[in-house]
Design a protein around this motif. Structure first.
Motif, PDB file in Angstrom:
ATOM      1  N   LEU A  17      -9.469   1.852   6.970  1.00 22.37           N
ATOM      2  CA  LEU A  17      -8.368   0.916   6.725  1.00 22.37           C
ATOM      3  C   LEU A  17      -7.619   1.272   5.442  1.00 22.37           C
ATOM      4  O   LEU A  17      -6.381   1.208   5.388  1.00 22.37           O
ATOM      5  CB  LEU A  17      -8.912  -0.510   6.628  1.00 22.37           C
ATOM      6  N   LEU A  18      -8.378   1.655   4.432  1.00 17.64           N
ATOM      7  CA  LEU A  18      -7.786   2.010   3.150  1.00 17.64           C
ATOM      8  C   LEU A  18      -6.845   3.202   3.302  1.00 17.64           C
ATOM      9  O   LEU A  18      -5.712   3.200   2.806  1.00 17.64           O
ATOM     10  CB  LEU A  18      -8.898   2.342   2.160  1.00 17.64           C
ATOM     11  N   MET A  19      -7.308   4.229   4.016  1.00 20.54           N
ATOM     12  CA  MET A  19      -6.484   5.416   4.205  1.00 20.54           C
ATOM     13  C   MET A  19      -5.316   5.136   5.127  1.00 20.54           C
ATOM     14  O   MET A  19      -4.251   5.747   4.996  1.00 20.54           O
ATOM     15  CB  MET A  19      -7.335   6.562   4.757  1.00 20.54           C
ATOM     16  N   GLY A  20      -5.489   4.188   6.049  1.00 21.32           N
ATOM     17  CA  GLY A  20      -4.368   3.778   6.884  1.00 21.32           C
ATOM     18  C   GLY A  20      -3.243   3.202   6.044  1.00 21.32           C
ATOM     19  O   GLY A  20      -2.069   3.539   6.229  1.00 21.32           O
ATOM     20  N   PHE A 161       5.845  -2.504   4.315  1.00 21.08           N
ATOM     21  CA  PHE A 161       5.259  -2.547   2.972  1.00 21.08           C
ATOM     22  C   PHE A 161       4.176  -3.617   2.886  1.00 21.08           C
ATOM     23  O   PHE A 161       3.189  -3.462   2.170  1.00 21.08           O
ATOM     24  CB  PHE A 161       6.347  -2.813   1.924  1.00 21.08           C
ATOM     25  N   ILE A 162       4.379  -4.703   3.645  1.00 23.87           N
ATOM     26  CA  ILE A 162       3.365  -5.764   3.678  1.00 23.87           C
ATOM     27  C   ILE A 162       2.132  -5.301   4.448  1.00 23.87           C
ATOM     28  O   ILE A 162       0.994  -5.582   4.049  1.00 23.87           O
ATOM     29  CB  ILE A 162       3.951  -7.044   4.309  1.00 23.87           C
ATOM     30  N   LEU A 163       2.348  -4.573   5.559  1.00 23.21           N
ATOM     31  CA  LEU A 163       1.235  -4.141   6.395  1.00 23.21           C
ATOM     32  C   LEU A 163       0.219  -3.283   5.633  1.00 23.21           C
ATOM     33  O   LEU A 163      -0.990  -3.559   5.700  1.00 23.21           O
ATOM     34  CB  LEU A 163       1.755  -3.389   7.619  1.00 23.21           C
ATOM     35  N   PRO A 164       0.636  -2.245   4.893  1.00 20.19           N
ATOM     36  CA  PRO A 164      -0.378  -1.483   4.144  1.00 20.19           C
ATOM     37  C   PRO A 164      -1.068  -2.311   3.078  1.00 20.19           C
ATOM     38  O   PRO A 164      -2.253  -2.100   2.789  1.00 20.19           O
ATOM     39  CB  PRO A 164       0.413  -0.326   3.529  1.00 20.19           C
ATOM     40  N   SER A 165      -0.349  -3.280   2.488  1.00 23.54           N
ATOM     41  CA  SER A 165      -0.975  -4.167   1.517  1.00 23.54           C
ATOM     42  C   SER A 165      -2.084  -4.975   2.182  1.00 23.54           C
ATOM     43  O   SER A 165      -3.170  -5.155   1.616  1.00 23.54           O
ATOM     44  CB  SER A 165       0.065  -5.102   0.905  1.00 23.54           C
ATOM     45  N   ILE A 166      -1.818  -5.444   3.420  1.00 26.91           N
ATOM     46  CA  ILE A 166      -2.832  -6.200   4.166  1.00 26.91           C
ATOM     47  C   ILE A 166      -4.019  -5.309   4.505  1.00 26.91           C
ATOM     48  O   ILE A 166      -5.184  -5.697   4.350  1.00 26.91           O
ATOM     49  CB  ILE A 166      -2.221  -6.797   5.447  1.00 26.91           C
ATOM     50  N   LEU A 167      -3.737  -4.096   4.982  1.00 33.62           N
ATOM     51  CA  LEU A 167      -4.819  -3.177   5.351  1.00 33.62           C
ATOM     52  C   LEU A 167      -5.711  -2.863   4.154  1.00 33.62           C
ATOM     53  O   LEU A 167      -6.942  -2.831   4.266  1.00 33.62           O
ATOM     54  CB  LEU A 167      -4.243  -1.881   5.929  1.00 33.62           C
ATOM     55  N   VAL A 168      -5.083  -2.616   3.005  1.00 34.12           N
ATOM     56  CA  VAL A 168      -5.853  -2.322   1.798  1.00 34.12           C
ATOM     57  C   VAL A 168      -6.702  -3.524   1.411  1.00 34.12           C
ATOM     58  O   VAL A 168      -7.884  -3.394   1.068  1.00 34.12           O
ATOM     59  CB  VAL A 168      -4.920  -1.916   0.646  1.00 34.12           C
ATOM     60  N   SER A 169      -6.115  -4.716   1.475  1.00 33.62           N
ATOM     61  CA  SER A 169      -6.869  -5.923   1.115  1.00 33.62           C
ATOM     62  C   SER A 169      -8.047  -6.150   2.053  1.00 33.62           C
ATOM     63  O   SER A 169      -9.158  -6.466   1.618  1.00 33.62           O
ATOM     64  CB  SER A 169      -5.944  -7.144   1.147  1.00 33.62           C
ATOM     65  N   ILE A 170      -7.816  -5.972   3.359  1.00 32.98           N
ATOM     66  CA  ILE A 170      -8.892  -6.169   4.336  1.00 32.98           C
ATOM     67  C   ILE A 170      -9.974  -5.117   4.167  1.00 32.98           C
ATOM     68  O   ILE A 170     -11.164  -5.388   4.394  1.00 32.98           O
ATOM     69  CB  ILE A 170      -8.316  -6.142   5.772  1.00 32.98           C
ATOM     70  N   SER A 171      -9.584  -3.908   3.763  1.00 30.79           N
ATOM     71  CA  SER A 171     -10.555  -2.814   3.671  1.00 30.79           C
ATOM     72  C   SER A 171     -11.672  -3.105   2.683  1.00 30.79           C
ATOM     73  O   SER A 171     -12.779  -2.577   2.809  1.00 30.79           O
ATOM     74  CB  SER A 171      -9.846  -1.518   3.263  1.00 30.79           C
ATOM     75  N   PHE A 172     -11.407  -3.950   1.696  1.00 32.26           N
ATOM     76  CA  PHE A 172     -12.424  -4.233   0.683  1.00 32.26           C
ATOM     77  C   PHE A 172     -13.538  -5.129   1.213  1.00 32.26           C
ATOM     78  O   PHE A 172     -14.657  -5.093   0.708  1.00 32.26           O
ATOM     79  CB  PHE A 172     -11.800  -4.891  -0.555  1.00 32.26           C
ATOM     80  N   ALA A 173     -13.215  -5.947   2.242  1.00 33.44           N
ATOM     81  CA  ALA A 173     -14.211  -6.897   2.744  1.00 33.44           C
ATOM     82  C   ALA A 173     -15.464  -6.196   3.270  1.00 33.44           C
ATOM     83  O   ALA A 173     -16.583  -6.505   2.824  1.00 33.44           O
ATOM     84  CB  ALA A 173     -13.589  -7.785   3.813  1.00 33.44           C
ATOM     85  N   PRO A 174     -15.356  -5.246   4.213  1.00 36.26           N
ATOM     86  CA  PRO A 174     -16.594  -4.613   4.700  1.00 36.26           C
ATOM     87  C   PRO A 174     -17.320  -3.814   3.628  1.00 36.26           C
ATOM     88  O   PRO A 174     -18.546  -3.679   3.668  1.00 36.26           O
ATOM     89  CB  PRO A 174     -16.099  -3.695   5.829  1.00 36.26           C
TER      90      PRO A 174
END
Length: 427
Positions: A17-20, A161-174
């Motif tokens: 997700l982070l790299m996405g 621009f919002i989508l990668p911000s969301i992906l980065v934020s979600i990536s931290f959860a797992p």
């Protein structure tokens, strides 16, 4: 491999997700910059900011981790990334974008260092090589998947621009919720640049060149696409082709590497990459020819990075391999900082084709230098060469250091087996 996924799936999914998110923003900035009227040279400065920040983050993050711990560093840097990504469409100025790219590059470097440390800690000696190889594939797959999202969005709006911000934020959860404990962070005392150069001039010089090639591909591909008049869908497919090439050809080239003279292989792979750049610059085959050439360029660039590391290891003692990792990555980072700047300048001089002219120049120079080095000292024995490990240029120094440790362990095991065989033969 199943054991690696079972123990590290949360880390690997978070990294994907982070790299996405990183892959989306790298492409979208080139598209949005063109809409805002930024020149290729201005965009090259913007893109250089990421690699300058990444170089600084790679150097400074270990001290931050030792001071406050993995979790705090990871969470803090992740918050800065998420905030920075949604500021790009708010402040459409090339200098502000450059500053934001420096911040994003710094934070991504820190996040990668932290995640790779966790992944290393979650692996055993038997699974470490496989874990890092899977990690490299995940990094590349994240960039490829990101291009699909880009093709569906509108770079003139806020969504991409919002989508990668969301992906980065979600990536931290797992990653943060995984039960794997945070490891103690240790770094080996690095070798000097002089020592690494004396051991392998081709390895060190080649890493500088590869830094320039990778940063041009990652930072300026979408800028080339907009300058060349490609549609958004064509640009995203073009960028995806570069990374698909790297993912598909990494392991076949690695297999050959363990069975051939690595200098000759570096020469040939570089020559093929240079040939792909010529085909793309001349526009042979139209758009589909561009995709094929891009696949070839990406399919040579990623393996060359790992090839140069493996070749350098062939001239190092096992104990020095981890110590050389930091210098090799730093050399690569220096080239990466310069890559977008020279690419942007060439595009300003000769047009969009300057993107491929730059890649051709470095690929051809690497091939020529490899050929010259073949006249300086005899080739080592293929039987005595170390193992090829699929390192990727997108990773941090921690990943390369882990690969070096795995290579050192393999070298020590080979030496022990040779000693046992000699003892048995003598008896």
């Amino acid at each position: 491999m199943i054991q690696v996924f079972r123990s590290s799936w949360a880390l690997l999914f978070g990294i994907f997700l982070l790299m996405g998110g990183n892959g989306i923003i790298a492409t979208v900035l080139g598209l949005r910059g063109a809409l805002e009227g930024f020149s290729a040279l201005q965009m090259s400065v913007v893109m250089t900011g990421y690699f300058a920040g990444f170089l600084g983050g790679s150097s400074m993050t270990p001290a931050m981790i030792r001071r406050v711990g993995h979790v705090r560093v990871f969470a803090a840097l992740g918050s800065f990334i998420s905030a920075a990504l949604i500021l790009f469409p708010v402040f459409t100025d090339p200098w502000i974008w450059t500053a934001l790219r420096v911040l994003v590059g710094f934070c991504f470097a820190g996040v990668y260092v932290t995640a790779e440390s966790w992944l290393n800690n979650a692996s055993t000696n038997e699974t470490r090589g496989s874990a890092m190889a899977i990690y490299g594939v995940i990094l590349t797959a994240g960039i490829v998947a990101a291009q699909w999202f880009v093709s569906l969005g509108d770079p003139s709006g806020f969504l991409l621009f919002i989508l990668p911000s969301i992906l980065v934020s979600i990536s931290f959860a797992p990653i943060l919720l995984t039960v794997t404990p945070a490891p103690a962070f240790e770094t080996a005392k690095p070798m000097s640049f002089v020592e690494v150069f004396r051991a392998s001039p081709l390895g060190l010089v080649g890493m500088v060149m590869m830094g320039g090639i990778y940063s041009a591909l990652f930072g300026m591909a979408s800028v080339y696409g907009t300058e060349a008049g490609l549609t958004i869908g064509q640009i995203s497919t073009f960028v995806a082709a570069v990374y698909l090439g790297g993912m598909v050809l990494q392991f076949p080239i690695g297999w050959i590497s363990d069975r051939a003279d690595r200098r000759l292989l570096i020469l040939l792979v570089s020559a093929f990459g240079a040939g792909g750049a010529v085909l793309a610059a001349l526009g042979i085959g139209g758009y589909y020819g561009l995709l094929a050439a891009s696949f070839l360029i990406g399919g040579t660039a990623n393996p060359l990075y790992a090839l140069l590391i493996a070749y350098t290891n062939d001239y190092l003692d096992a104990a020095d391999m981890p110590a050389a990792a930091g210098r090799l990555v730093f050399a690569n980072g220096l080239g990466a900082v310069a890559g977008p700047l020279f690419t942007g300048w060439l595009m300003g001089q000769v047009g969009p084709e300057g993107f491929f002219v730059f890649i051709f120049g470095l690929m051809a120079a690497l091939a020529a230098y490899a050929a010259w080095r073949m006249t300086r000292r005899p080739a080592g024995s293929v039987e005595d060469s170390g193992v090829y490990l699929a390192a990727v240029p997108a990773a941090s120094p921690v990943s390369v250091a882990v690969f070096q440790e795995a290579a050192a362990e393999a070298a020590e095991e080979a030496a022990e087996e040779a000693a046992e065989d000699s003892a048995m033969a003598a008896s």
